[in-house]
Design an enzyme around this catalytic site. Structure first.
Site, short mmCIF file in Angstrom:
data_model
loop_
_atom_site.label_atom_id
_atom_site.label_comp_id
_atom_site.label_asym_id
_atom_site.label_seq_id
_atom_site.Cartn_x
_atom_site.Cartn_y
_atom_site.Cartn_z
N GLY A 65 0.84 -1.19 0.00
CA GLY A 65 0.00 0.00 0.00
C GLY A 65 0.88 1.24 0.00
O GLY A 65 2.11 1.16 0.00
N GLY A 114 -0.14 -5.06 0.52
CA GLY A 114 -1.34 -4.82 -0.26
C GLY A 114 -1.45 -5.70 -1.49
O GLY A 114 -2.55 -6.03 -1.95
N GLU A 137 5.53 -6.65 7.36
CA GLU A 137 5.07 -5.52 8.19
C GLU A 137 5.73 -5.41 9.56
O GLU A 137 5.77 -4.33 10.14
CB GLU A 137 3.55 -5.57 8.35
CG GLU A 137 2.76 -5.24 7.08
CD GLU A 137 2.69 -6.39 6.09
OE1 GLU A 137 2.23 -6.16 4.95
OE2 GLU A 137 3.10 -7.52 6.44
N ASP A 145 -1.76 -7.14 7.55
CA ASP A 145 -3.19 -6.84 7.42
C ASP A 145 -3.73 -7.31 6.06
O ASP A 145 -3.32 -8.34 5.56
CB ASP A 145 -3.44 -5.35 7.66
CG ASP A 145 -2.82 -4.45 6.59
OD1 ASP A 145 -1.80 -4.83 6.00
OD2 ASP A 145 -3.37 -3.35 6.37
#
Length: 352
Positions: A65, A114, A137, A145
Protein backbone atom coordinates in the site's frame (compact mmCIF):
# COMPACT_ATOMS: atom_id res chain seq x y z
CA UNK A 1 -10.32 7.33 -13.27
CA UNK A 2 -6.68 7.08 -12.20
CA UNK A 3 -3.93 6.26 -14.72
CA UNK A 4 -2.24 4.20 -11.99
CA UNK A 5 -4.50 1.27 -12.80
CA UNK A 6 -5.59 0.33 -16.32
CA UNK A 7 -9.12 -1.07 -16.44
CA UNK A 8 -10.62 -2.52 -19.58
CA UNK A 9 -12.58 -5.47 -20.90
CA UNK A 10 -11.16 -8.03 -23.30
CA UNK A 11 -14.13 -9.91 -24.73
CA UNK A 12 -15.69 -11.83 -21.82
CA UNK A 13 -12.88 -10.99 -19.38
CA UNK A 14 -12.47 -7.90 -17.19
CA UNK A 15 -8.85 -6.74 -16.97
CA UNK A 16 -7.23 -4.85 -14.08
CA UNK A 17 -3.57 -3.94 -14.66
CA UNK A 18 -1.68 -2.08 -11.95
CA UNK A 19 0.38 0.73 -13.45
CA UNK A 20 2.64 2.52 -10.94
CA UNK A 21 5.97 1.05 -12.05
CA UNK A 22 8.13 3.57 -10.13
CA UNK A 23 6.44 2.48 -6.88
CA UNK A 24 6.35 -1.23 -7.80
CA UNK A 25 2.60 -0.75 -8.33
CA UNK A 26 1.88 0.00 -4.65
CA UNK A 27 -1.81 0.75 -4.12
CA UNK A 28 -3.16 4.26 -3.64
CA UNK A 29 -6.67 5.02 -2.41
CA UNK A 30 -7.66 6.09 -5.95
CA UNK A 31 -6.45 2.73 -7.31
CA UNK A 32 -8.51 0.86 -4.70
CA UNK A 33 -11.61 2.90 -5.61
CA UNK A 34 -11.10 2.35 -9.35
CA UNK A 35 -10.71 -1.42 -8.88
CA UNK A 36 -13.74 -1.56 -6.61
CA UNK A 37 -15.91 0.35 -9.08
CA UNK A 38 -14.88 -1.94 -11.94
CA UNK A 39 -15.61 -5.09 -9.92
CA UNK A 40 -19.04 -3.74 -8.93
CA UNK A 41 -19.84 -3.10 -12.58
CA UNK A 42 -18.57 -6.51 -13.78
CA UNK A 43 -20.47 -8.34 -11.04
CA UNK A 44 -23.74 -7.15 -12.66
CA UNK A 45 -22.58 -7.59 -16.29
CA UNK A 46 -23.59 -11.03 -17.60
CA UNK A 47 -21.18 -10.73 -20.54
CA UNK A 48 -18.18 -10.72 -18.16
CA UNK A 49 -17.30 -14.29 -17.18
CA UNK A 50 -13.96 -13.85 -15.40
CA UNK A 51 -11.44 -11.22 -14.25
CA UNK A 52 -7.65 -11.01 -14.65
CA UNK A 53 -5.49 -8.93 -12.27
CA UNK A 54 -1.88 -8.30 -13.29
CA UNK A 55 0.63 -5.44 -13.60
CA UNK A 56 1.19 -3.38 -16.72
CA UNK A 57 4.93 -2.86 -17.03
CA UNK A 58 8.16 -2.95 -15.07
CA UNK A 59 8.74 -5.12 -12.03
CA UNK A 60 5.47 -6.23 -10.47
CA UNK A 61 3.22 -7.40 -9.10
CA UNK A 62 2.33 -5.05 -6.23
CA UNK A 63 4.70 -4.02 -3.45
CA UNK A 64 1.99 -3.06 -0.97
CA UNK A 65 0.00 0.00 0.00
CA UNK A 66 0.97 3.67 -0.08
CA UNK A 67 3.19 3.57 3.03
CA UNK A 68 4.48 7.15 2.66
CA UNK A 69 0.88 8.41 2.56
CA UNK A 70 0.01 6.41 5.69
CA UNK A 71 3.04 7.71 7.59
CA UNK A 72 2.16 11.26 6.57
CA UNK A 73 -1.34 10.71 7.95
CA UNK A 74 0.04 9.35 11.24
CA UNK A 75 2.30 12.38 11.65
CA UNK A 76 0.02 15.15 10.36
CA UNK A 77 -3.71 14.39 10.62
CA UNK A 78 -3.84 12.02 13.61
CA UNK A 79 -4.43 9.07 11.26
CA UNK A 80 -7.74 10.27 9.81
CA UNK A 81 -6.82 9.91 6.11
CA UNK A 82 -4.84 6.74 6.88
CA UNK A 83 -7.85 5.09 8.51
CA UNK A 84 -9.94 6.01 5.46
CA UNK A 85 -7.33 4.30 3.26
CA UNK A 86 -7.39 1.12 5.37
CA UNK A 87 -11.19 1.10 5.53
CA UNK A 88 -11.64 1.30 1.76
CA UNK A 89 -8.71 -0.99 0.91
CA UNK A 90 -10.22 -3.62 3.21
CA UNK A 91 -13.57 -3.20 1.45
CA UNK A 92 -11.78 -4.03 -1.82
CA UNK A 93 -10.12 -7.08 -0.19
CA UNK A 94 -13.54 -8.31 0.97
CA UNK A 95 -15.14 -7.56 -2.39
CA UNK A 96 -12.51 -9.72 -4.12
CA UNK A 97 -12.96 -12.48 -1.54
CA UNK A 98 -16.73 -12.65 -2.09
CA UNK A 99 -16.72 -12.01 -5.87
CA UNK A 100 -18.84 -14.66 -7.56
CA UNK A 101 -16.96 -14.88 -10.86
CA UNK A 102 -13.48 -16.44 -11.07
CA UNK A 103 -10.54 -14.06 -10.70
CA UNK A 104 -6.99 -14.89 -11.81
CA UNK A 105 -4.15 -12.95 -10.15
CA UNK A 106 -0.76 -13.11 -11.86
CA UNK A 107 1.77 -12.61 -9.06
CA UNK A 108 4.63 -12.14 -11.51
CA UNK A 109 7.01 -10.19 -9.28
CA UNK A 110 7.05 -8.56 -5.86
CA UNK A 111 3.83 -9.49 -4.04
CA UNK A 112 3.88 -7.90 -0.60
CA UNK A 113 1.40 -6.39 1.83
CA UNK A 114 -1.34 -4.82 -0.26
CA UNK A 115 -0.32 -7.06 -3.18
CA UNK A 116 -1.04 -10.07 -0.97
CA UNK A 117 -4.40 -8.48 -0.14
CA UNK A 118 -5.53 -8.32 -3.77
CA UNK A 119 -4.10 -11.68 -4.89
CA UNK A 120 -4.96 -14.07 -2.04
CA UNK A 121 -8.77 -13.66 -2.31
CA UNK A 122 -8.62 -14.77 -5.95
CA UNK A 123 -9.62 -18.30 -6.92
CA UNK A 124 -6.53 -18.63 -9.11
CA UNK A 125 -3.17 -17.27 -7.95
CA UNK A 126 -0.35 -17.75 -10.44
CA UNK A 127 3.27 -17.61 -9.29
CA UNK A 128 6.31 -17.38 -11.60
CA UNK A 129 10.08 -17.42 -11.23
CA UNK A 130 9.78 -13.65 -10.58
CA UNK A 131 7.45 -14.00 -7.58
CA UNK A 132 8.71 -12.58 -4.28
CA UNK A 133 5.92 -13.13 -1.76
CA UNK A 134 6.13 -11.59 1.72
CA UNK A 135 4.28 -9.90 4.55
CA UNK A 136 7.13 -7.70 5.85
CA UNK A 137 5.07 -5.52 8.19
CA UNK A 138 6.87 -6.41 11.43
CA UNK A 139 9.86 -4.51 10.03
CA UNK A 140 7.89 -1.24 9.80
CA UNK A 141 5.73 -1.46 12.91
CA UNK A 142 2.48 -2.12 11.07
CA UNK A 143 1.02 -5.68 11.07
CA UNK A 144 0.16 -8.33 8.42
CA UNK A 145 -3.19 -6.84 7.42
CA UNK A 146 -5.33 -6.88 4.20
CA UNK A 147 -6.65 -10.28 5.27
CA UNK A 148 -3.24 -11.59 6.32
CA UNK A 149 -4.71 -12.90 9.56
CA UNK A 150 -7.13 -15.09 7.61
CA UNK A 151 -4.67 -16.48 5.03
CA UNK A 152 -1.62 -16.94 7.24
CA UNK A 153 -3.49 -18.56 10.12
CA UNK A 154 -4.82 -21.23 7.76
CA UNK A 155 -1.51 -22.40 6.25
CA UNK A 156 -0.74 -25.12 8.80
CA UNK A 157 2.63 -26.15 10.22
CA UNK A 158 2.94 -22.70 11.85
CA UNK A 159 4.17 -21.42 8.49
CA UNK A 160 1.85 -18.42 8.70
CA UNK A 161 3.23 -17.40 12.08
CA UNK A 162 6.76 -17.74 10.72
CA UNK A 163 5.97 -15.56 7.68
CA UNK A 164 4.11 -12.97 9.79
CA UNK A 165 6.94 -12.59 12.33
CA UNK A 166 10.04 -12.82 10.14
CA UNK A 167 8.75 -11.20 6.95
CA UNK A 168 10.51 -14.03 5.06
CA UNK A 169 10.33 -13.78 1.26
CA UNK A 170 9.09 -16.80 -0.64
CA UNK A 171 9.90 -17.41 -4.29
CA UNK A 172 7.27 -18.70 -6.70
CA UNK A 173 7.97 -22.38 -6.07
CA UNK A 174 7.78 -21.82 -2.30
CA UNK A 175 4.51 -19.89 -2.64
CA UNK A 176 3.08 -22.82 -4.60
CA UNK A 177 4.31 -25.34 -2.01
CA UNK A 178 2.79 -23.28 0.82
CA UNK A 179 -0.58 -23.03 -0.93
CA UNK A 180 -0.32 -19.25 -1.33
CA UNK A 181 -0.22 -19.77 -5.11
CA UNK A 182 -2.50 -22.24 -6.88
CA UNK A 183 -0.35 -22.59 -10.02
CA UNK A 184 3.23 -22.04 -11.19
CA UNK A 185 3.79 -20.79 -14.75
CA UNK A 186 7.09 -19.59 -16.25
CA UNK A 187 7.00 -15.86 -17.03
CA UNK A 188 7.50 -16.31 -20.77
CA UNK A 189 4.26 -18.32 -21.04
CA UNK A 190 2.05 -15.74 -19.30
CA UNK A 191 0.87 -13.77 -22.33
CA UNK A 192 -0.14 -16.97 -24.11
CA UNK A 193 -1.99 -18.19 -21.01
CA UNK A 194 -3.83 -14.87 -20.66
CA UNK A 195 -4.84 -14.95 -24.32
CA UNK A 196 -6.22 -18.44 -23.92
CA UNK A 197 -8.16 -17.48 -20.79
CA UNK A 198 -9.73 -14.58 -22.70
CA UNK A 199 -10.63 -17.01 -25.49
CA UNK A 200 -12.13 -19.63 -23.15
CA UNK A 201 -12.84 -18.18 -19.69
CA UNK A 202 -14.83 -21.28 -18.74
CA UNK A 203 -11.65 -23.37 -18.92
CA UNK A 204 -9.31 -21.40 -16.64
CA UNK A 205 -8.52 -24.36 -14.41
CA UNK A 206 -7.58 -26.58 -17.34
CA UNK A 207 -5.55 -23.87 -19.07
CA UNK A 208 -3.48 -23.18 -15.93
CA UNK A 209 -3.02 -26.87 -15.18
CA UNK A 210 -1.76 -27.92 -18.61
CA UNK A 211 1.85 -29.10 -18.55
CA UNK A 212 4.17 -26.14 -18.12
CA UNK A 213 7.13 -28.09 -16.75
CA UNK A 214 7.93 -28.93 -13.14
CA UNK A 215 8.38 -25.98 -10.78
CA UNK A 216 11.74 -25.80 -9.00
CA UNK A 217 11.95 -27.42 -5.55
CA UNK A 218 10.63 -25.28 -2.67
CA UNK A 219 13.64 -24.45 -0.52
CA UNK A 220 11.53 -23.66 2.55
CA UNK A 221 10.31 -27.26 2.68
CA UNK A 222 13.70 -28.27 4.10
CA UNK A 223 13.02 -26.08 7.15
CA UNK A 224 9.34 -26.98 7.62
CA UNK A 225 9.93 -29.14 10.70
CA UNK A 226 12.08 -26.46 12.35
CA UNK A 227 9.44 -23.82 11.65
CA UNK A 228 6.70 -26.00 13.15
CA UNK A 229 8.83 -26.64 16.23
CA UNK A 230 10.27 -23.21 17.02
CA UNK A 231 7.21 -21.16 16.02
CA UNK A 232 4.73 -23.44 17.83
CA UNK A 233 3.77 -21.00 20.58
CA UNK A 234 1.45 -17.98 20.38
CA UNK A 235 3.73 -16.27 22.95
CA UNK A 236 6.49 -14.29 21.25
CA UNK A 237 8.86 -14.82 24.19
CA UNK A 238 8.47 -18.61 23.85
CA UNK A 239 9.41 -18.48 20.16
CA UNK A 240 12.50 -16.38 20.90
CA UNK A 241 13.54 -18.73 23.71
CA UNK A 242 13.13 -21.79 21.47
CA UNK A 243 15.28 -20.22 18.74
CA UNK A 244 17.84 -19.06 21.32
CA UNK A 245 18.22 -22.54 22.75
CA UNK A 246 18.66 -24.11 19.31
CA UNK A 247 21.15 -21.39 18.35
CA UNK A 248 23.16 -22.10 21.49
CA UNK A 249 23.22 -25.75 20.40
CA UNK A 250 24.81 -24.73 17.11
CA UNK A 251 21.78 -24.46 14.78
CA UNK A 252 22.73 -21.74 12.27
CA UNK A 253 19.19 -21.50 10.88
CA UNK A 254 17.77 -20.83 14.36
CA UNK A 255 20.47 -18.23 15.01
CA UNK A 256 19.61 -16.45 11.75
CA UNK A 257 15.88 -16.38 12.52
CA UNK A 258 16.53 -15.25 16.10
CA UNK A 259 18.65 -12.37 14.79
CA UNK A 260 15.98 -11.49 12.24
CA UNK A 261 13.31 -11.30 14.94
CA UNK A 262 15.62 -9.07 16.97
CA UNK A 263 15.24 -6.36 14.32
CA UNK A 264 11.40 -6.45 14.27
CA UNK A 265 8.88 -4.36 16.20
CA UNK A 266 8.09 -6.31 19.39
CA UNK A 267 4.62 -4.70 19.45
CA UNK A 268 3.89 -5.85 15.90
CA UNK A 269 5.12 -9.38 16.58
CA UNK A 270 2.78 -9.72 19.55
CA UNK A 271 -0.10 -8.19 17.57
CA UNK A 272 0.49 -10.62 14.69
CA UNK A 273 0.51 -13.70 16.93
CA UNK A 274 -2.75 -12.71 18.59
CA UNK A 275 -4.26 -11.70 15.23
CA UNK A 276 -3.56 -15.13 13.71
CA UNK A 277 -4.75 -16.97 16.83
CA UNK A 278 -8.09 -15.11 16.76
CA UNK A 279 -8.52 -15.26 12.99
CA UNK A 280 -8.17 -19.03 12.81
CA UNK A 281 -11.43 -19.29 14.79
CA UNK A 282 -13.40 -16.58 12.97
CA UNK A 283 -16.29 -17.86 10.83
CA UNK A 284 -16.22 -15.19 8.10
CA UNK A 285 -13.70 -13.09 6.23
CA UNK A 286 -15.76 -9.99 7.05
CA UNK A 287 -15.24 -10.60 10.76
CA UNK A 288 -11.51 -10.94 10.13
CA UNK A 289 -11.46 -7.60 8.32
CA UNK A 290 -13.42 -5.96 11.14
CA UNK A 291 -10.76 -7.16 13.58
CA UNK A 292 -7.91 -6.04 11.32
CA UNK A 293 -9.45 -2.58 10.93
CA UNK A 294 -9.57 -2.19 14.71
CA UNK A 295 -5.87 -3.04 14.83
CA UNK A 296 -4.98 -0.79 11.88
CA UNK A 297 -6.85 2.22 13.24
CA UNK A 298 -4.70 2.05 16.37
CA UNK A 299 -1.24 0.89 15.31
CA UNK A 300 -1.26 3.58 12.58
CA UNK A 301 -0.74 6.31 15.19
CA UNK A 302 1.38 4.34 17.66
CA UNK A 303 5.11 5.23 17.70
CA UNK A 304 6.43 2.12 15.94
CA UNK A 305 4.76 2.74 12.58
CA UNK A 306 6.11 6.22 11.82
CA UNK A 307 9.50 5.20 13.23
CA UNK A 308 9.63 1.92 11.29
CA UNK A 309 8.79 3.60 7.99
CA UNK A 310 11.36 6.32 8.72
CA UNK A 311 14.13 3.80 9.36
CA UNK A 312 13.34 1.35 6.57
CA UNK A 313 11.81 3.44 3.77
CA UNK A 314 12.35 7.20 4.30
CA UNK A 315 15.90 7.50 5.71
CA UNK A 316 16.87 3.89 4.85
CA UNK A 317 19.10 3.77 7.96
CA UNK A 318 17.71 0.41 9.08
CA UNK A 319 17.92 1.38 12.76
CA UNK A 320 14.35 1.72 14.09
CA UNK A 321 14.03 2.60 17.78
CA UNK A 322 11.01 0.55 18.82
CA UNK A 323 8.69 1.73 21.59
CA UNK A 324 8.23 -0.41 23.67
CA UNK A 325 11.77 -1.62 22.91
CA UNK A 326 11.57 -5.24 24.13
CA UNK A 327 8.97 -8.02 23.98
CA UNK A 328 8.78 -8.08 27.80
CA UNK A 329 7.76 -4.41 27.83
CA UNK A 330 4.86 -4.96 25.40
CA UNK A 331 2.11 -5.60 27.93
CA UNK A 332 -1.00 -7.73 27.46
CA UNK A 333 -2.97 -4.57 28.35
CA UNK A 334 -1.48 -2.70 25.38
CA UNK A 335 -2.36 -5.55 23.01
CA UNK A 336 -5.89 -5.69 24.53
CA UNK A 337 -6.31 -1.97 23.74
CA UNK A 338 -5.18 -2.45 20.14
CA UNK A 339 -7.75 -5.25 19.61
CA UNK A 340 -10.66 -3.66 21.51
CA UNK A 341 -13.92 -2.93 19.63
CA UNK A 342 -14.30 0.55 18.14
CA UNK A 343 -17.34 2.75 18.76
CA UNK A 344 -20.21 1.29 16.70
CA UNK A 345 -20.19 4.15 14.16
CA UNK A 346 -16.43 3.67 13.54
CA UNK A 347 -16.36 -0.11 12.98
CA UNK A 348 -15.41 -1.47 9.54
CA UNK A 349 -18.23 -2.58 7.27
CA UNK A 350 -18.16 -4.32 3.85
CA UNK A 351 -19.36 -2.53 0.72
CA UNK A 352 -23.17 -2.41 0.72
Amino acid sequence: MTEDVIIRTDGPVGRISLNRPKALHALTLDMCHAMSAALSQWAKDDTIEAVIIDHHEGRGFCAGGDIAFLRNSALNDNGISGRKFFHDEYQLNHQLFTFEKPIVAFMDGVTMGGGVGISQPCKYRVATENTRFAMPETGIGLFPDVGGGWYLSRLGGRLGQFLALTGARLDGAEALWAGLATHYVPHDLLEDIKARIIERPGRISGILSEPVGTPPPARIEANALKIAKHFASDRFEDILASLEKAADDGDDWAAKERDTLGTKSPQTCKVALRQLAISSDLPTFAENMRMEYRIASRVLTRPDFAEGVRAVIVDKTGDPKWNPPTPEEVSDELIDQIFAPLPENEEWTPLP
